[in-house]
Design a protein around this motif. Structure first.
Motif, mmCIF file in Angstrom:
data_model
loop_
_atom_site.group_PDB
_atom_site.id
_atom_site.type_symbol
_atom_site.label_atom_id
_atom_site.label_comp_id
_atom_site.label_asym_id
_atom_site.label_seq_id
_atom_site.Cartn_x
_atom_site.Cartn_y
_atom_site.Cartn_z
ATOM 1 N N THR A 90 43.348 66.888 26.752
ATOM 2 C CA THR A 90 43.843 67.839 27.745
ATOM 3 C C THR A 90 44.895 67.221 28.663
ATOM 4 O O THR A 90 45.223 67.790 29.701
ATOM 5 C CB THR A 90 42.670 68.366 28.601
ATOM 6 N N ALA A 91 45.444 66.058 28.282
ATOM 7 C CA ALA A 91 46.438 65.379 29.110
ATOM 8 C C ALA A 91 47.749 66.162 29.135
ATOM 9 O O ALA A 91 48.089 66.877 28.184
ATOM 10 C CB ALA A 91 46.692 63.974 28.569
ATOM 11 N N GLU A 92 48.501 66.023 30.209
ATOM 12 C CA GLU A 92 49.847 66.581 30.271
ATOM 13 C C GLU A 92 50.669 65.980 29.129
ATOM 14 O O GLU A 92 50.622 64.773 28.891
ATOM 15 C CB GLU A 92 50.481 66.242 31.613
ATOM 16 N N PRO A 93 51.426 66.803 28.389
ATOM 17 C CA PRO A 93 52.145 66.315 27.210
ATOM 18 C C PRO A 93 53.368 65.461 27.541
ATOM 19 O O PRO A 93 54.509 65.900 27.427
ATOM 20 C CB PRO A 93 52.535 67.612 26.493
ATOM 21 N N SER A 94 53.131 64.236 27.965
ATOM 22 C CA SER A 94 54.191 63.279 28.262
ATOM 23 C C SER A 94 53.577 61.892 28.268
ATOM 24 O O SER A 94 52.343 61.748 28.307
ATOM 25 C CB SER A 94 54.832 63.562 29.628
ATOM 26 N N LEU A 95 54.413 60.869 28.216
ATOM 27 C CA LEU A 95 53.891 59.506 28.267
ATOM 28 C C LEU A 95 53.141 59.267 29.574
ATOM 29 O O LEU A 95 52.039 58.705 29.578
ATOM 30 C CB LEU A 95 55.040 58.501 28.123
ATOM 31 N N GLN A 96 53.722 59.714 30.693
ATOM 32 C CA GLN A 96 53.058 59.565 31.980
ATOM 33 C C GLN A 96 51.738 60.331 31.990
ATOM 34 O O GLN A 96 50.725 59.834 32.501
ATOM 35 C CB GLN A 96 53.956 60.094 33.103
ATOM 36 N N ALA A 101 45.887 60.284 32.190
ATOM 37 C CA ALA A 101 44.592 60.713 31.671
ATOM 38 C C ALA A 101 43.749 59.519 31.254
ATOM 39 O O ALA A 101 42.536 59.476 31.513
ATOM 40 C CB ALA A 101 44.795 61.662 30.482
ATOM 41 N N TYR A 102 44.367 58.552 30.622
ATOM 42 C CA TYR A 102 43.637 57.364 30.139
ATOM 43 C C TYR A 102 43.093 56.555 31.311
ATOM 44 O O TYR A 102 41.914 56.179 31.317
ATOM 45 C CB TYR A 102 44.586 56.515 29.300
ATOM 46 N N ALA A 103 43.932 56.304 32.321
ATOM 47 C CA ALA A 103 43.497 55.507 33.464
ATOM 48 C C ALA A 103 42.370 56.203 34.227
ATOM 49 O O ALA A 103 41.366 55.577 34.581
ATOM 50 C CB ALA A 103 44.679 55.240 34.392
ATOM 51 N N HIS A 104 42.526 57.497 34.470
ATOM 52 C CA HIS A 104 41.494 58.221 35.218
ATOM 53 C C HIS A 104 40.197 58.313 34.419
ATOM 54 O O HIS A 104 39.103 58.167 34.993
ATOM 55 C CB HIS A 104 41.998 59.626 35.573
ATOM 56 N N ALA A 201 51.185 50.810 34.510
ATOM 57 C CA ALA A 201 51.308 50.781 33.055
ATOM 58 C C ALA A 201 52.552 51.533 32.591
ATOM 59 O O ALA A 201 53.285 51.071 31.701
ATOM 60 C CB ALA A 201 50.060 51.379 32.412
ATOM 61 N N THR A 202 52.809 52.696 33.198
ATOM 62 C CA THR A 202 53.972 53.488 32.798
ATOM 63 C C THR A 202 55.269 52.775 33.147
ATOM 64 O O THR A 202 56.229 52.773 32.353
ATOM 65 C CB THR A 202 53.932 54.870 33.465
ATOM 66 N N ALA A 203 55.324 52.159 34.339
ATOM 67 C CA ALA A 203 56.526 51.421 34.734
ATOM 68 C C ALA A 203 56.807 50.286 33.751
ATOM 69 O O ALA A 203 57.965 50.035 33.380
ATOM 70 C CB ALA A 203 56.357 50.872 36.142
#
Length: 216
Positions: A90-96, A101-104, A201-203
């Motif tokens: 159910t994550a927002e469809p983007s790398l961020q 979603a993974y971190a939370h 992680a995203t940065a």
């Protein structure tokens, strides 16, 4: 003189819905007691009383406390895999969005029974460690699968290796939070910490490799 087996014999899995419901109640009671008092204080009799079943009901399923703890470890790890998988679906469809979603999901899954989970892996020997390693492998696979549509956004020279590094960093940070004496507690603090981990992680994923001199 015979030696005690390193690994306990597998407990008997239920075949009927009613038995499965009873097992779930027993494991939930075991987790509640172990989370509050610790594994050493948990007893079969105490679990039976908390679950509202006869002691004999538990012994028909488990030979001893060690088998009960093995089942508890399995239940907690499976629940973490399922929770992370659902959050990634159910994550927002983007790398961020995937990294958020993974971190939370990781931080929340470790927050559940946070003092118990590390104890289960530390004290139950190689069998628990092997099962824990399988969960880590599955969590890694889930992230790679969820991030696959967005690897083109990653600016590192080796995107898959970069994702692996990010996954390891997030997992390590979340596990460390569960064992440190001053963890991020409360919904607001956990959300803030998970946001910071995701941003970090995203940065990293969006930053090109550093330039290296030919002599280094």
């Amino acid at each position: 003189m015979s030696e005690k087996p390193e690994h306990p014999v597998a407990y008997r899995e239920p075949r009927q819905a009613r038995s499965a419901a009873t097992l779930a109640r027993v494991l939930r009671a075991a987790e509640e007691i172990a989370s509050g008092s610790g594994l050493e204080e948990m007893t079969i009799a105490g679990v039976a009383e908390r679950a509202g079943v006869a002691v004999g009901t538990i012994y028909r399923r488990f030979e001893d406390k060690e088998q009960l703890i093995t089942a508890l470890t399995e239940r907690m790890l499976e629940r973490r895999e399922e929770y992370v998988a659902e959050r990634l679906r159910t994550a927002e469809p983007s790398l961020q969005g995937v990294m958020d979603a993974y971190a939370h999901a990781l931080l929340q899954s470790f927050a559940d029974s946070s003092s118990l989970f590390p104890e289960l892996l530390r004290t139950r020997g190689s069998r628990a460690l092997d099962r824990g390693a399988r969960t880590i492998t599955e969590l890694h696979r889930l992230l790679l699968e969820a991030a696959a549509p967005y690897t083109g956004q990653i600016r590192r020279s080796q995107p898959q290796q970069a994702l692996d590094t990010a996954a390891r960093a997030l997992l390590g940070a979340c596990f460390h939070n569960s064992v440190r004496p001053d963890p991020a507690t409360g919904d607001a603090a956990r959300r803030r910490y998970a946001d910071e981990l995701s941003d970090m992680a995203t940065a990293y994923l969006l930053t090109p490799d550093r330039r290296r001199s030919t002599g280094s």
